[in-house]
Design a protein around this motif. Sequence first.
Motif, short mmCIF file in Angstrom:
data_model
loop_
_atom_site.label_atom_id
_atom_site.label_comp_id
_atom_site.label_asym_id
_atom_site.label_seq_id
_atom_site.Cartn_x
_atom_site.Cartn_y
_atom_site.Cartn_z
N GLU A 117 5.42 -13.94 8.36
CA GLU A 117 5.78 -13.62 6.89
C GLU A 117 7.49 -13.43 6.74
O GLU A 117 7.88 -13.54 5.70
CB GLU A 117 4.92 -12.63 6.33
CG GLU A 117 3.54 -13.10 6.18
CD GLU A 117 2.72 -12.87 7.37
OE1 GLU A 117 3.32 -11.79 8.25
OE2 GLU A 117 1.71 -12.97 7.54
N LEU B 97 -8.98 -5.36 -0.04
CA LEU B 97 -7.56 -5.18 -0.73
C LEU B 97 -8.11 -5.49 -2.18
O LEU B 97 -9.23 -6.01 -2.53
CB LEU B 97 -6.67 -6.48 -0.22
CG LEU B 97 -5.94 -6.45 1.32
CD1 LEU B 97 -5.11 -7.53 1.36
CD2 LEU B 97 -5.20 -5.16 1.39
N PRO B 98 -7.46 -4.99 -2.98
CA PRO B 98 -5.97 -4.18 -2.82
C PRO B 98 -6.29 -2.83 -2.50
O PRO B 98 -7.47 -2.24 -2.47
CB PRO B 98 -5.48 -4.23 -4.54
CG PRO B 98 -6.86 -4.38 -5.35
CD PRO B 98 -7.75 -4.95 -4.58
N GLU B 170 6.63 -9.29 -3.02
CA GLU B 170 5.59 -10.22 -3.78
C GLU B 170 5.74 -11.71 -3.36
O GLU B 170 4.79 -12.39 -3.39
CB GLU B 170 6.10 -9.89 -5.37
CG GLU B 170 5.12 -10.91 -6.24
CD GLU B 170 3.90 -10.23 -6.60
OE1 GLU B 170 3.60 -9.11 -6.16
OE2 GLU B 170 3.05 -10.81 -7.41
N SER B 171 6.88 -11.89 -2.95
CA SER B 171 7.16 -13.64 -2.74
C SER B 171 6.68 -13.94 -1.26
O SER B 171 6.24 -14.89 -1.11
CB SER B 171 8.63 -13.84 -2.67
OG SER B 171 9.15 -13.19 -1.84
N VAL B 173 4.28 -11.77 0.92
CA VAL B 173 2.84 -11.21 1.30
C VAL B 173 1.80 -10.96 -0.01
O VAL B 173 1.34 -9.85 0.15
CB VAL B 173 2.86 -10.03 2.25
CG1 VAL B 173 3.25 -10.52 3.60
CG2 VAL B 173 3.87 -8.71 1.77
N LYS B 174 2.12 -11.55 -0.92
CA LYS B 174 1.19 -11.43 -2.34
C LYS B 174 -0.19 -11.25 -1.80
O LYS B 174 -1.08 -10.56 -2.53
CB LYS B 174 1.62 -12.43 -3.49
CG LYS B 174 0.76 -12.08 -4.68
CD LYS B 174 1.22 -13.12 -5.73
CE LYS B 174 0.69 -12.83 -7.15
NZ LYS B 174 0.97 -13.77 -8.01
N ASP B 175 -0.56 -12.20 -1.10
CA ASP B 175 -2.00 -12.31 -0.59
C ASP B 175 -2.76 -11.34 0.12
O ASP B 175 -3.72 -10.96 0.46
CB ASP B 175 -2.48 -13.58 0.00
CG ASP B 175 -1.70 -13.69 1.49
OD1 ASP B 175 -0.74 -12.93 1.61
OD2 ASP B 175 -1.84 -14.51 2.26
N ARG B 176 -1.78 -10.05 0.57
CA ARG B 176 -2.21 -8.95 1.11
C ARG B 176 -1.63 -7.64 0.37
O ARG B 176 -1.31 -6.76 0.93
CB ARG B 176 -1.54 -8.93 2.80
CG ARG B 176 -2.08 -9.81 3.64
CD ARG B 176 -2.34 -9.76 5.10
NE ARG B 176 -1.25 -8.86 5.47
CZ ARG B 176 -0.02 -9.82 6.06
NH1 ARG B 176 -0.25 -11.14 6.14
NH2 ARG B 176 1.16 -9.32 6.37
N ASP B 177 -1.79 -7.97 -0.91
CA ASP B 177 -1.25 -6.76 -1.80
C ASP B 177 0.05 -6.26 -1.51
O ASP B 177 0.29 -4.99 -1.52
CB ASP B 177 -2.42 -5.61 -1.71
CG ASP B 177 -2.27 -4.35 -2.88
OD1 ASP B 177 -1.88 -5.05 -3.79
OD2 ASP B 177 -2.67 -3.51 -2.61
N ASP B 178 0.94 -7.23 -1.22
CA ASP B 178 2.43 -6.79 -0.82
C ASP B 178 2.83 -6.10 0.22
O ASP B 178 3.72 -5.48 0.29
CB ASP B 178 2.92 -6.21 -2.27
CG ASP B 178 2.82 -7.13 -3.51
OD1 ASP B 178 2.46 -8.34 -3.38
OD2 ASP B 178 3.17 -6.77 -4.76
N ARG B 182 0.29 -5.18 9.28
CA ARG B 182 -1.22 -5.14 9.78
C ARG B 182 -1.62 -3.99 10.63
O ARG B 182 -0.54 -3.42 11.52
CB ARG B 182 -1.56 -6.32 10.35
CG ARG B 182 -1.44 -7.65 9.51
CD ARG B 182 -1.82 -8.87 10.41
NE ARG B 182 -2.16 -9.95 9.70
CZ ARG B 182 -1.21 -11.00 9.06
NH1 ARG B 182 0.03 -10.79 8.92
NH2 ARG B 182 -1.90 -12.02 8.29
#
Lengths: 185, 185
Positions: A117, B97-98, B170-171, B173-178, B182
């Motif tokens: 990412e 998530l979130p 947001e642009s 890793v939006k799918d991981r709650d920003d 990990r």
Amino acid sequence: MNAFRIASLLVPAMLAATALSASADDRPAKPAAPATPVPKAAKAADKPASPIYGVTLPDGYRQWQMIGVATEDAPLDELRAVVGNSIAVEAYRLGKLPFPDGAMLVKLAWKRERSKEFPAATVPGHPTTVQVMVKDAKRYAQSGGWGYGRFINGQPVDAAQHQTCFACHESLVKDRDDVFTRFAP
Amino acid sequence: MNAFRIASLLVPAMLAATALSASADDRPAKPAAPATPVPKAAKAADKPASPIYGVTLPDGYRQWQMIGVATEDAPLDELRAVVGNSIAVEAYRLGKLPFPDGAMLVKLAWKRERSKEFPAATVPGHPTTVQVMVKDAKRYAQSGGWGYGRFINGQPVDAAQHQTCFACHESLVKDRDDVFTRFAP
């Protein structure tokens, strides 16, 4: 894969096994002697112990405080983090050497991967080794007071690899009680 | 320099100052209104708060559990560690998530230096930034539920730098709650 969940499932299972073992009253009064000697640390917790030193993976080390981080160049090409138990953390806080008995340090290592990412970053990939140092000045008098354990997938590596630990630490950081890692502010 | 000791001295001093402030009974019944509005978070803890978000450095974050580590390429050329409070750690553990309100993540960053004792390794040098994410879905509804704070030497950087946080997270890793980081097993 949620590695955290696997670890969190394993630890209670291990604790439960230990508790059961400790409370079982149906064992024979005189258990048969084991075929081969079992290191004390492994016997106590029923966990795989390192050769030479009998060091095991400490319970709950993944929750310990982070002392510092590092990279290791290729061919290992790893990211690393060193965590310490409360005795080790207090010793760092006081800035006093040698570390007292009971101090434990654990180094976690992962293959270093380019972030998908955020390509300017590298992040932990597959975990490789977990390495342990346990301070016991009396028990480990022959190795600077430290016992060493090097684990892959929870299993200790062979004696030959463990024979290199003390010599390297002692030759390079003897003036810091054989500990490479400094506290990262 | 023992940076750990400096930090450990600062924290109690800050706590003592807070306690004194809370227990002082010689303040005027009607304190004069401040000349400029003070963000709520800064007011509460009397600590420097980030522009836009009013995020402060959380007490005791250096003792939080390590979530993961990373490097950042030149020109930053940094080593990094992300730690989380218990709410954040539990969210990682559940893999859900979130993140819930109250979750906090702190990223510590240091210049990356070649180890003097072990040249195949790089280790933390001078600390550079400390970056904070605080989850409050209601308060930070305009930025994905996260408030951001970026600190250098304990002081927040300017508003322009804080305006970039949300857009980038947001642009990418939006799918991981920003959240980029990990959990490293």
